[in-house]
Write a protein that holds these residues in place. Structure first.
Motif, PDB file in Angstrom:
ATOM      1  N   GLU A   1     -40.038  34.535 -44.505  1.00 16.59           N
ATOM      2  CA  GLU A   1     -40.255  35.869 -43.954  1.00 16.59           C
ATOM      3  C   GLU A   1     -39.736  36.901 -44.944  1.00 16.59           C
ATOM      4  O   GLU A   1     -38.853  36.624 -45.766  1.00 16.59           O
ATOM      5  CB  GLU A   1     -39.539  36.019 -42.604  1.00 16.59           C
ATOM      6  CG  GLU A   1     -40.073  35.087 -41.521  1.00 16.59           C
ATOM      7  CD  GLU A   1     -39.354  35.276 -40.192  1.00 16.59           C
ATOM      8  OE1 GLU A   1     -38.399  36.084 -40.157  1.00 16.59           O
ATOM      9  OE2 GLU A   1     -39.737  34.620 -39.210  1.00 16.59           O
ATOM     10  N   GLY A   2     -40.291  38.107 -44.837  1.00 17.39           N
ATOM     11  CA  GLY A   2     -39.822  39.187 -45.692  1.00 17.39           C
ATOM     12  C   GLY A   2     -40.249  39.071 -47.140  1.00 17.39           C
ATOM     13  O   GLY A   2     -39.605  39.636 -48.027  1.00 17.39           O
ATOM     14  N   LEU A   3     -41.348  38.340 -47.411  1.00 19.10           N
ATOM     15  CA  LEU A   3     -41.861  38.189 -48.774  1.00 19.10           C
ATOM     16  C   LEU A   3     -43.014  39.154 -49.019  1.00 19.10           C
ATOM     17  O   LEU A   3     -43.732  39.547 -48.094  1.00 19.10           O
ATOM     18  CB  LEU A   3     -42.356  36.753 -49.009  1.00 19.10           C
ATOM     19  CG  LEU A   3     -41.332  35.628 -48.973  1.00 19.10           C
ATOM     20  CD1 LEU A   3     -42.044  34.311 -49.242  1.00 19.10           C
ATOM     21  CD2 LEU A   3     -40.230  35.847 -49.990  1.00 19.10           C
ATOM     22  N   SER A   4     -43.219  39.505 -50.281  1.00 19.17           N
ATOM     23  CA  SER A   4     -44.383  40.313 -50.627  1.00 19.17           C
ATOM     24  C   SER A   4     -45.649  39.478 -50.683  1.00 19.17           C
ATOM     25  O   SER A   4     -46.762  39.999 -50.547  1.00 19.17           O
ATOM     26  CB  SER A   4     -44.158  41.000 -51.976  1.00 19.17           C
ATOM     27  OG  SER A   4     -43.984  40.037 -53.005  1.00 19.17           O
ATOM     28  N   ALA A   5     -45.505  38.165 -50.898  1.00 20.66           N
ATOM     29  CA  ALA A   5     -46.670  37.278 -50.970  1.00 20.66           C
ATOM     30  C   ALA A   5     -47.349  37.188 -49.603  1.00 20.66           C
ATOM     31  O   ALA A   5     -46.679  37.007 -48.575  1.00 20.66           O
ATOM     32  CB  ALA A   5     -46.257  35.898 -51.450  1.00 20.66           C
ATOM     33  N   LEU A   6     -48.682  37.308 -49.586  1.00 20.61           N
ATOM     34  CA  LEU A   6     -49.429  37.331 -48.331  1.00 20.61           C
ATOM     35  C   LEU A   6     -49.945  35.965 -47.901  1.00 20.61           C
ATOM     36  O   LEU A   6     -50.265  35.767 -46.728  1.00 20.61           O
ATOM     37  CB  LEU A   6     -50.623  38.289 -48.459  1.00 20.61           C
ATOM     38  CG  LEU A   6     -50.296  39.758 -48.710  1.00 20.61           C
ATOM     39  CD1 LEU A   6     -51.584  40.557 -48.918  1.00 20.61           C
ATOM     40  CD2 LEU A   6     -49.502  40.340 -47.553  1.00 20.61           C
ATOM     41  N   ASN A   7     -50.058  35.040 -48.836  1.00 20.38           N
ATOM     42  CA  ASN A   7     -50.691  33.756 -48.538  1.00 20.38           C
ATOM     43  C   ASN A   7     -49.641  32.665 -48.339  1.00 20.38           C
ATOM     44  O   ASN A   7     -48.956  32.265 -49.281  1.00 20.38           O
ATOM     45  CB  ASN A   7     -51.647  33.362 -49.668  1.00 20.38           C
ATOM     46  CG  ASN A   7     -52.735  34.402 -49.872  1.00 20.38           C
ATOM     47  OD1 ASN A   7     -53.335  34.876 -48.912  1.00 20.38           O
ATOM     48  ND2 ASN A   7     -52.980  34.768 -51.115  1.00 20.38           N
ATOM     49  N   ILE A   8     -49.507  32.213 -47.101  1.00 20.33           N
ATOM     50  CA  ILE A   8     -48.543  31.170 -46.759  1.00 20.33           C
ATOM     51  C   ILE A   8     -49.296  30.055 -46.047  1.00 20.33           C
ATOM     52  O   ILE A   8     -49.891  30.273 -44.992  1.00 20.33           O
ATOM     53  CB  ILE A   8     -47.414  31.713 -45.865  1.00 20.33           C
ATOM     54  CG1 ILE A   8     -46.676  32.850 -46.585  1.00 20.33           C
ATOM     55  CG2 ILE A   8     -46.447  30.591 -45.492  1.00 20.33           C
ATOM     56  CD1 ILE A   8     -45.642  33.538 -45.737  1.00 20.33           C
ATOM     57  N   LEU A   9     -49.290  28.859 -46.653  1.00 17.08           N
ATOM     58  CA  LEU A   9     -50.075  27.744 -46.133  1.00 17.08           C
ATOM     59  C   LEU A   9     -49.133  26.615 -45.713  1.00 17.08           C
ATOM     60  O   LEU A   9     -48.428  26.043 -46.551  1.00 17.08           O
ATOM     61  CB  LEU A   9     -51.050  27.218 -47.195  1.00 17.08           C
ATOM     62  CG  LEU A   9     -52.136  28.187 -47.679  1.00 17.08           C
ATOM     63  CD1 LEU A   9     -51.622  29.062 -48.813  1.00 17.08           C
ATOM     64  CD2 LEU A   9     -53.369  27.420 -48.154  1.00 17.08           C
ATOM     65  N   PRO A  10     -49.108  26.286 -44.411  1.00 11.43           N
ATOM     66  CA  PRO A  10     -48.262  25.185 -43.952  1.00 11.43           C
ATOM     67  C   PRO A  10     -48.897  23.841 -44.300  1.00 11.43           C
ATOM     68  O   PRO A  10     -50.123  23.702 -44.345  1.00 11.43           O
ATOM     69  CB  PRO A  10     -48.219  25.390 -42.438  1.00 11.43           C
ATOM     70  CG  PRO A  10     -49.533  26.051 -42.126  1.00 11.43           C
ATOM     71  CD  PRO A  10     -49.846  26.928 -43.311  1.00 11.43           C
ATOM     72  N   GLY A  11     -48.062  22.847 -44.553  1.00 12.20           N
ATOM     73  CA  GLY A  11     -48.610  21.536 -44.881  1.00 12.20           C
ATOM     74  C   GLY A  11     -47.546  20.465 -44.915  1.00 12.20           C
ATOM     75  O   GLY A  11     -46.403  20.664 -44.500  1.00 12.20           O
ATOM     76  N   THR A  12     -47.944  19.319 -45.441  1.00 14.96           N
ATOM     77  CA  THR A  12     -47.064  18.158 -45.553  1.00 14.96           C
ATOM     78  C   THR A  12     -47.202  17.573 -46.949  1.00 14.96           C
ATOM     79  O   THR A  12     -48.314  17.450 -47.474  1.00 14.96           O
ATOM     80  CB  THR A  12     -47.441  17.088 -44.507  1.00 14.96           C
ATOM     81  OG1 THR A  12     -47.396  17.669 -43.209  1.00 14.96           O
ATOM     82  CG2 THR A  12     -46.477  15.914 -44.571  1.00 14.96           C
ATOM     83  N   ILE A  13     -46.089  17.209 -47.561  1.00 13.08           N
ATOM     84  CA  ILE A  13     -46.114  16.667 -48.915  1.00 13.08           C
ATOM     85  C   ILE A  13     -46.757  15.279 -48.907  1.00 13.08           C
ATOM     86  O   ILE A  13     -46.352  14.393 -48.153  1.00 13.08           O
ATOM     87  CB  ILE A  13     -44.697  16.603 -49.505  1.00 13.08           C
ATOM     88  CG1 ILE A  13     -44.162  18.019 -49.703  1.00 13.08           C
ATOM     89  CG2 ILE A  13     -44.691  15.845 -50.836  1.00 13.08           C
ATOM     90  CD1 ILE A  13     -42.741  18.073 -50.219  1.00 13.08           C
ATOM     91  N   GLU A  14     -47.782  15.130 -49.760  1.00  7.06           N
ATOM     92  CA  GLU A  14     -48.467  13.845 -49.916  1.00  7.06           C
ATOM     93  C   GLU A  14     -47.868  13.007 -51.026  1.00  7.06           C
ATOM     94  O   GLU A  14     -47.766  11.782 -50.916  1.00  7.06           O
ATOM     95  CB  GLU A  14     -49.950  14.077 -50.224  1.00  7.06           C
ATOM     96  CG  GLU A  14     -50.787  14.543 -49.074  1.00  7.06           C
ATOM     97  CD  GLU A  14     -52.261  14.597 -49.464  1.00  7.06           C
ATOM     98  OE1 GLU A  14     -53.097  14.340 -48.588  1.00  7.06           O
ATOM     99  OE2 GLU A  14     -52.571  14.904 -50.635  1.00  7.06           O
ATOM    100  N   ALA A  15     -47.520  13.677 -52.132  1.00  9.13           N
ATOM    101  CA  ALA A  15     -47.027  12.938 -53.292  1.00  9.13           C
ATOM    102  C   ALA A  15     -46.244  13.870 -54.198  1.00  9.13           C
ATOM    103  O   ALA A  15     -46.463  15.083 -54.200  1.00  9.13           O
ATOM    104  CB  ALA A  15     -48.186  12.307 -54.063  1.00  9.13           C
ATOM    105  N   ILE A  16     -45.324  13.285 -54.960  1.00  8.91           N
ATOM    106  CA  ILE A  16     -44.579  14.020 -55.974  1.00  8.91           C
ATOM    107  C   ILE A  16     -44.661  13.218 -57.268  1.00  8.91           C
ATOM    108  O   ILE A  16     -44.331  12.028 -57.291  1.00  8.91           O
ATOM    109  CB  ILE A  16     -43.097  14.212 -55.576  1.00  8.91           C
ATOM    110  CG1 ILE A  16     -42.999  14.992 -54.262  1.00  8.91           C
ATOM    111  CG2 ILE A  16     -42.342  14.951 -56.680  1.00  8.91           C
ATOM    112  CD1 ILE A  16     -41.578  15.134 -53.750  1.00  8.91           C
TER     113      ILE A  16
END
Length: 361
Positions: free
Chosen positions: A290-305
């Protein structure tokens, strides 16, 4: 049937052994310099004779080493767009275009000259000579000349490599038009992830004369274990639809129900587009920020690192909008406790997506 290639050839220290099918649409031979992309396209063109193998275009045998078939260049019915346009300097633009028509066979699938002029936006250039044209204008003429020859296949060997960024941005939409509005398949050589993301129907990625990956642009570019041109080129492709153009200079898109905001696009509302998001432009957060200038926030789950040899790692995140790649430090991944299955949010600045990263779907 489009293009079928199965060739073996030794050139210097590199042994080429590859087999692939290129369906209709635009197929990109992708990889860093020296992997053999130009060798393959020259074999298709007839400028290089492979040691063994077969090359077929539209059910027509161009080369078959076992049968002794090796059609000369002028009988292969191919259009070739080089890095430099190679226009005839003593002819006008119109005459250069008509030169292609002169060699079109009677039974060729023809595109009319007026349609090509309209498609490439070159109506005001017809009476000029190449010496007075920009690099982007010359390449548009070269594309038109190749198309007017009535080819079974168009070959394009890094056609944007000699252009600056502005001219590249000018030409990319014309290759999209060629891909979408003509029935002529295209074999396109590139080492640019941006061009692959914008244009490719199919990607054939090469490494040391062999095929390293093959598939859609989204599948190949979004694979965190495969970065043939370096990690700085890593990124993902999202399919989205333009839903609104706002008065503050932003366009709103929907990708899998997730809103995306980008600098204003010229395409109409309802257009389907591809959006390339570079991994280095993505920030990860364990919780919705919250409180960021960035408008695009995409929820997800990590598949691989995938950790590299240096301090960095590529994180693959499954989101409703599609797969997202993020380039982070291994220190950050450890500090955040990132692992497969971890819920996470990808944060993308609106202005980090350049116009050349958005193309027609």
């Amino acid at each position: 049937m489009g293009l079928s290639v199965n060739i073996q050839h030794r050139l210097g220290d590199t042994h080429f052994d590859l087999s692939f099918e290129a369906p209709d649409g635009l197929t990109v031979l992708f990889g860093r310099s020296g992997t053999g992309k130009t060798t393959v396209i020259n074999a298709v063109a007839g400028l290089l004779r492979p040691d063994t193998g077969r090359i077929i275009v539209d059910d027509r045998m161009l080369f078959d080493s076992s049968a002794g078939i090796n059609l000369p260049v002028h009988k292969r019915r191919l259009g070739y767009v080089f890095q430099d346009a190679r226009l005839f300097p003593h002819l006008s633009v119109l005459q250069n275009l008509k030169f292609g028509q002169w060699f079109a066979p009677r039974d060729a699938r023809k595109v009319s000259l007026p349609r090509v002029v309209e498609m490439l936006g070159i109506g005001d250039l017809l009476e000029r000579r190449p010496v007075g044209l920009s690099g982007g204008e010359k390449q548009r003429i070269a594309i038109g000349r190749a198309l007017l020859a009535g080819p079974k296949l168009i070959l394009a060997d890094e056609p944007l490599a000699a252009l600056d960024d502005a001219r590249k941005a000018e030409i990319l939409p014309y290759f999209e038009t060629l891909r979408d509005e003509t029935r002529v398949p295209i074999l396109y050589v590139s080492h640019s992830a941006v061009e692959v993301a914008r244009l490719a129907t199919t990607v054939v990625a090469l490494e040391n004369g062999k095929i390293a990956r093959q598939g859609s642009a989204a599948d190949v570019l979004s694979d965190p274990s495969f970065t043939p041109t370096g990690v700085r080129a890593a990124g993902a492709i999202l399919q989205a639809k333009i839903t609104a153009h706002h008065s503050d200079g932003l366009s709103e898109l929907s990708a899998g129900g997730i809103p995306l905001f980008l600098p204003k696009l010229s395409k109409p509302i309802g257009s389907e587009v591809r959006v390339r998001i570079a991994a280095q432009d993505v920030i990860l957060s364990r919780h919705r920020p919250e409180g960021l200038s960035a408008l695009n926030i995409l929820p997800g789950t990590i598949e691989a690192i995938r950790a590299g040899d240096g301090p960095g790692a590529i994180v693959s995140l499954a989101t409703p909008a599609g797969k997202i790649l993020a380039r982070v430090t291994r220190r950050s991944a450890t500090a955040m406790g990132l692992s497969e299955g971890t819920p996470c949010h990808a944060v993308v600045k609106t202005v980090s997506v350049a116009p050349q990263d958005v193309g027609g779907a």
